[in-house]
Write a protein that holds these residues in place. Structure first.
Motif, PDB file in Angstrom:
ATOM      1  N   ALA A  93       1.059  -1.170   0.064  1.00  0.00           N
ATOM      2  CA  ALA A  93       0.058   0.071   0.049  1.00  0.00           C
ATOM      3  C   ALA A  93       0.648   1.369   0.214  1.00  0.00           C
ATOM      4  O   ALA A  93       0.754   2.306  -0.562  1.00  0.00           O
ATOM      5  CB  ALA A  93      -0.966  -0.166   1.607  1.00  0.00           C
ATOM      6  N   ASN A  94       1.809   0.969   0.783  1.00  0.00           N
ATOM      7  CA  ASN A  94       2.829   2.286   0.989  1.00  0.00           C
ATOM      8  C   ASN A  94       3.882   2.418  -0.609  1.00  0.00           C
ATOM      9  O   ASN A  94       4.475   3.659  -1.113  1.00  0.00           O
ATOM     10  CB  ASN A  94       4.021   2.174   1.979  1.00  0.00           C
ATOM     11  CG  ASN A  94       2.797   2.674   3.527  1.00  0.00           C
ATOM     12  OD1 ASN A  94       1.706   2.382   3.005  1.00  0.00           O
ATOM     13  ND2 ASN A  94       3.551   1.691   4.510  1.00  0.00           N
ATOM     14  N   LEU A  95       3.910   1.968  -1.286  1.00  0.00           N
ATOM     15  CA  LEU A  95       4.644   2.088  -2.703  1.00  0.00           C
ATOM     16  C   LEU A  95       4.500   3.478  -3.083  1.00  0.00           C
ATOM     17  O   LEU A  95       5.595   4.179  -3.214  1.00  0.00           O
ATOM     18  CB  LEU A  95       4.711   0.433  -3.453  1.00  0.00           C
ATOM     19  CG  LEU A  95       5.521  -0.654  -3.315  1.00  0.00           C
ATOM     20  CD1 LEU A  95       4.913  -1.783  -4.340  1.00  0.00           C
ATOM     21  CD2 LEU A  95       6.671  -0.230  -3.853  1.00  0.00           C
ATOM     22  N   THR A  96       2.738   3.216  -3.629  1.00  0.00           N
ATOM     23  CA  THR A  96       2.903   4.809  -4.770  1.00  0.00           C
ATOM     24  C   THR A  96       1.105   4.708  -4.782  1.00  0.00           C
ATOM     25  O   THR A  96       0.832   3.914  -4.072  1.00  0.00           O
ATOM     26  CB  THR A  96       3.580   4.521  -6.092  1.00  0.00           C
ATOM     27  OG1 THR A  96       3.265   5.473  -6.795  1.00  0.00           O
ATOM     28  CG2 THR A  96       3.169   3.138  -6.911  1.00  0.00           C
ATOM     29  N   LYS A  97       0.518   5.413  -5.569  1.00  0.00           N
ATOM     30  CA  LYS A  97      -0.650   5.756  -5.703  1.00  0.00           C
ATOM     31  C   LYS A  97      -1.544   5.008  -6.887  1.00  0.00           C
ATOM     32  O   LYS A  97      -0.016   4.451  -7.903  1.00  0.00           O
ATOM     33  CB  LYS A  97      -0.768   7.352  -5.647  1.00  0.00           C
ATOM     34  CG  LYS A  97      -2.129   7.556  -6.369  1.00  0.00           C
ATOM     35  CD  LYS A  97      -2.532   8.651  -6.808  1.00  0.00           C
ATOM     36  CE  LYS A  97      -3.439   9.686  -6.980  1.00  0.00           C
ATOM     37  NZ  LYS A  97      -3.444  10.872  -7.484  1.00  0.00           N
ATOM     38  N   VAL A  98      -1.798   3.945  -6.413  1.00  0.00           N
ATOM     39  CA  VAL A  98      -2.886   3.174  -7.322  1.00  0.00           C
ATOM     40  C   VAL A  98      -4.114   3.097  -8.012  1.00  0.00           C
ATOM     41  O   VAL A  98      -4.744   3.479  -7.385  1.00  0.00           O
ATOM     42  CB  VAL A  98      -1.782   0.954  -6.547  1.00  0.00           C
ATOM     43  CG1 VAL A  98      -2.648   0.779  -8.480  1.00  0.00           C
ATOM     44  CG2 VAL A  98      -0.401   1.313  -6.684  1.00  0.00           C
ATOM     45  N   ASN A  99      -3.565   3.463  -9.230  1.00  0.00           N
ATOM     46  CA  ASN A  99      -5.676   3.591 -10.197  1.00  0.00           C
ATOM     47  C   ASN A  99      -5.619   2.062 -10.514  1.00  0.00           C
ATOM     48  O   ASN A  99      -5.082   1.416 -11.759  1.00  0.00           O
ATOM     49  CB  ASN A  99      -5.411   4.509 -10.388  1.00  0.00           C
ATOM     50  CG  ASN A  99      -5.544   5.391  -9.831  1.00  0.00           C
ATOM     51  OD1 ASN A  99      -6.526   5.746  -8.401  1.00  0.00           O
ATOM     52  ND2 ASN A  99      -5.275   7.378 -10.439  1.00  0.00           N
ATOM     53  N   PHE A 100      -6.870   2.164 -10.794  1.00  0.00           N
ATOM     54  CA  PHE A 100      -7.851   1.248 -11.914  1.00  0.00           C
ATOM     55  C   PHE A 100      -8.803   1.582 -12.861  1.00  0.00           C
ATOM     56  O   PHE A 100      -9.362   2.835 -12.672  1.00  0.00           O
ATOM     57  CB  PHE A 100      -7.861  -0.301 -10.709  1.00  0.00           C
ATOM     58  CG  PHE A 100      -7.491  -0.857  -9.888  1.00  0.00           C
ATOM     59  CD1 PHE A 100      -6.271  -1.963  -9.879  1.00  0.00           C
ATOM     60  CD2 PHE A 100      -6.768   0.180  -8.719  1.00  0.00           C
ATOM     61  CE1 PHE A 100      -5.748  -2.416  -9.371  1.00  0.00           C
ATOM     62  CE2 PHE A 100      -6.203  -0.328  -7.769  1.00  0.00           C
ATOM     63  CZ  PHE A 100      -5.734  -1.846  -8.148  1.00  0.00           C
ATOM     64  N   VAL A 101      -8.242   0.388 -14.115  1.00  0.00           N
ATOM     65  CA  VAL A 101      -8.972   0.991 -15.349  1.00  0.00           C
ATOM     66  C   VAL A 101      -9.075  -0.647 -15.838  1.00  0.00           C
ATOM     67  O   VAL A 101      -8.857  -1.023 -16.037  1.00  0.00           O
ATOM     68  CB  VAL A 101      -8.439   1.954 -16.890  1.00  0.00           C
ATOM     69  CG1 VAL A 101      -8.353   3.306 -15.605  1.00  0.00           C
ATOM     70  CG2 VAL A 101      -7.436   2.186 -16.870  1.00  0.00           C
ATOM     71  N   LEU A 102     -11.000  -0.257 -15.700  1.00  0.00           N
ATOM     72  CA  LEU A 102     -11.109  -1.525 -16.774  1.00  0.00           C
ATOM     73  C   LEU A 102     -11.334  -1.829 -18.189  1.00  0.00           C
ATOM     74  O   LEU A 102     -11.532  -0.626 -19.209  1.00  0.00           O
ATOM     75  CB  LEU A 102     -12.672  -1.578 -16.293  1.00  0.00           C
ATOM     76  CG  LEU A 102     -13.004  -2.338 -15.014  1.00  0.00           C
ATOM     77  CD1 LEU A 102     -14.686  -2.782 -14.741  1.00  0.00           C
ATOM     78  CD2 LEU A 102     -12.875  -3.741 -14.502  1.00  0.00           C
TER      79      LEU A 102
END
Ligand code: G1P
Length: 293
Positions: A93-102
């Motif tokens: 969780a601390n690695l970086t900001k993660v977003n998702f698209v489908l």
């Protein structure tokens, strides 16, 4: 070119890993104790990437779950004084900001990258294929960012492979312009050996300008009937120079069961906390090796 965003296509069906991929996404399969995804994200973060955009498909929700905080587990490990385990839990969780698209339909790698168009916006970015795990410090993406800055252009990672296997890869036609750097004249996805312009094949790391999206919108299905990223990049060459870069490091194919086994062994031999045991496992199997070979 400051590269702030990385797109990681992770929408495939993982057929080469059936039956395990009926419930576990291929990208979460581990090398020792970390999912493949975590290795490539760490490589991106090392290169200065601040935001990861993962392209997934319906049914692969476990991927986003991996990046959720785990308050109960964290509390338990903290209370037990298990600091090392706690660090492992918070690492993802601390690695970086993660977003998702489908990606709703499996139309190909080029189409999967196109799904990240709005999330990337109008800036250069890196595409990382999580099957390709590269062991090296500095990481392949850091090396490519440097080349991209020097050339002021996009860069694709490549490696020389035996001619017998070129048909499994995207292949570049290119002219060497510096040590490890080649200017790309053309690209072809999975050509038969006779049609391959070289044995310099594409490895899953691409630094691309945002104009690639306009080309991908018009890319027609190619090899395997899929919209190929390679074909989109070929069209991009009409307006943008691209370079192929022979990175330093060993590439492992985490996309096949035996490739993942090979990566696991290599990483276990290199890691301080596992190397001794990995060596003794190899010794156990020594008598299985034909003494004549
Ligand atoms: C993809 C790309 C191919 C590249 C390869 C590297 O193919 O389309 O150009 O050489 O990754 O791993 P895939 O392996 O997804 O079929």
């Amino acid at each position: 070119m400051q590269i702030r965003k990385a797109v990681i296509p992770a929408a495939g069906m993982g057929t080469r890993f059936l039956p395990v991929t009926m419930s576990v996404p291929k990208e979460l399969l581990p090398i020792i104790d970390r999912p493949l995804l975590q290795y490539v994200i760490a490589e991106a973060v090392e290169a200065g990437v601040e935001e990861i955009i993962i392209v997934t498909s319906p049914g692969k929700e476990l991927i986003s779950e991996y990046f959720q905080p785990r308050p109960a587990l964290e509390k338990h490990l903290a209370a037990a004084g298990e600091d090392q385990l706690l660090a492992k839990v918070t690492a993802a969780a601390n690695l970086t900001k993660v977003n998702f698209v489908l990606q709703h339909e499996a139309l190909g790698l080029g189409h999967a990258v196109l799904m990240a168009k709005d999330a990337v916006g109008d800036e250069p970015f890196v595409v990382i294929l999580p099957d390709d795990v590269i062991a090296h410090s500095p990481g392949a993406i850091s090396q490519m960012v440097q080349v991209s800055e020097q050339m002021d252009a996009g860069v694709i990672a490549v490696e020389v492979v035996p001619w017998e296997v070129v048909h499994n890869y995207g292949v570049v036609a290119a002219e060497q312009v510096a040590e490890r750097v080649h200017k790309i004249d053309g690209l072809i996805e999975k050509p038969p050996r006779e049609a391959a312009p070289s044995n310099l094949t594409i490895v899953g790391r691409y630094i691309l300008p945002p104009q690639i999206f306009g080309y991908l919108e018009n890319t027609q299905p190619g090899a395997k009937g899929e919209i190929q990223l390679t074909d989109g990049i070929l069209d991009l060459l009409q307006t943008h120079d691209m370079y192929a870069y022979e990175f330093s490091g060993v590439r492992f194919d985490g996309g096949t069961p035996m490739g993942l086994l090979r990566a696991s062994l290599a990483f276990a031999l290199d890691r301080e906390d596992t190397s001794e045991e990995a060596l003794s496992i190899l010794r156990e199997f020594q008598d299985r090796i034909d003494p004549l070979t």
